[in-house]
Enzyme design. Sequence first.
Site, PDB file in Angstrom:
ATOM      1  N   GLU A 129      19.133  43.330  37.270  1.00  0.00           N
ATOM      2  CA  GLU A 129      18.956  43.078  35.851  1.00  0.00           C
ATOM      3  C   GLU A 129      18.312  44.114  35.364  1.00  0.00           C
ATOM      4  O   GLU A 129      17.467  45.074  35.825  1.00  0.00           O
ATOM      5  CB  GLU A 129      17.921  41.841  35.732  1.00  0.00           C
ATOM      6  CG  GLU A 129      18.490  40.526  36.191  1.00  0.00           C
ATOM      7  CD  GLU A 129      17.509  39.453  36.251  1.00  0.00           C
ATOM      8  OE1 GLU A 129      17.881  38.328  36.315  1.00  0.00           O
ATOM      9  OE2 GLU A 129      16.246  39.898  36.369  1.00  0.00           O
ATOM     10  N   ASP A 162      14.596  31.335  37.421  1.00  0.00           N
ATOM     11  CA  ASP A 162      14.774  32.559  36.722  1.00  0.00           C
ATOM     12  C   ASP A 162      16.138  32.967  36.644  1.00  0.00           C
ATOM     13  O   ASP A 162      16.290  34.380  36.500  1.00  0.00           O
ATOM     14  CB  ASP A 162      13.794  33.637  37.289  1.00  0.00           C
ATOM     15  CG  ASP A 162      14.161  34.193  38.532  1.00  0.00           C
ATOM     16  OD1 ASP A 162      15.023  33.680  39.261  1.00  0.00           O
ATOM     17  OD2 ASP A 162      13.253  34.758  39.167  1.00  0.00           O
TER      18      ASP A 162
END
Length: 353
Positions: free
Chosen positions: A63, A234
Amino acid sequence: MPSHHPFSTRYLSATDVIDMVQRKGVEACLRGIADYIQADFLRWGAFDKSARVASHSRDGVIELMPIADDQTYAFKYVNGHPTNTRWGLPTVMAFGVLADVATGAPLLLSELTLTTALRTAAMSAVAARALARPGSRTMALIGNGAQSEFQALAFHHLLGITTLRLFDTDPAATAKLQANLQGTGLRTVACNSTADAVRGADVVTTVTADKTNATILTPGMLAPGMHINAVGGDCPGKTELHADVLRQAQVFVEYAPQTRIEGDIQQLPADFGVTELWEVLAGQHTGRASDAAVTVFDSVGFALEDFSALRFLRDTAAELGMGQPIELIPQLSDPKNLFGLLRTHNPLLRAVA
């Protein structure tokens, strides 16, 4: 010719940050990062915000997490690969950059693996100070892996937790955690199940790593007044709480557009009611409705927390005289003549000239 403004990027290696934390102390770093997070969340409207950009694969996710105000831009590169330990690698690895908005010049390049653990724990404590019942002293800690010591110490130093009730599917992880917390003033109790661990807990922190839709905490485990700090869920397809836990609680999030994709609330309709934590910190929304209410902080990790952590690293490095200048960007005597660098450094091109 334009004036020449040489600059260098300050680099903080993993060793530098380890040394910084040892010199400042874990408690001081947790408190410092928490203070920076609180200050930045109170400036919520000043930031250009977006959900992180994720590249998912069979084994994990990589990410990029960007954010900026009108002076400073930051991003974090971070991964999440639950099976990494079999290769001797951390589940989470990260680095980050602070840059000057006016010029785009990168001012700081830093490790963020250790720092992410500190900032995640500091964020949990900031939320719990706003949402948990005053006087909370016992926390159940479900998942005793790499993040667990940081969560334990943040709640001990910033919230006053004195007793930890521990459970992990791997007993060796619990033994590791207990060994690392010796001498900290925390009393630890190893438990045989999640249900056993949460019994009598004021706060429940779940920090598990499996990339699955799990139900670590179920409605039957809830008790009036409990605060749940859900850290492990998450990314899409990764949860820790049964959907009915969320339905029975007041749910608080960092940045709703991101949490609806990645958090435990991904299980619920898009119009399920949540409150962004900044609203509580700024006094624009009430937090806990009553002593009997169950509160959930559906934490996924938001770029503003890394912005805060990088600012803390930058300022602490300056205070302690730490870090090394690196030439990440080439220095140009004429910024319009990039090719000239090759002539300057290549003897064959110089000879042709």
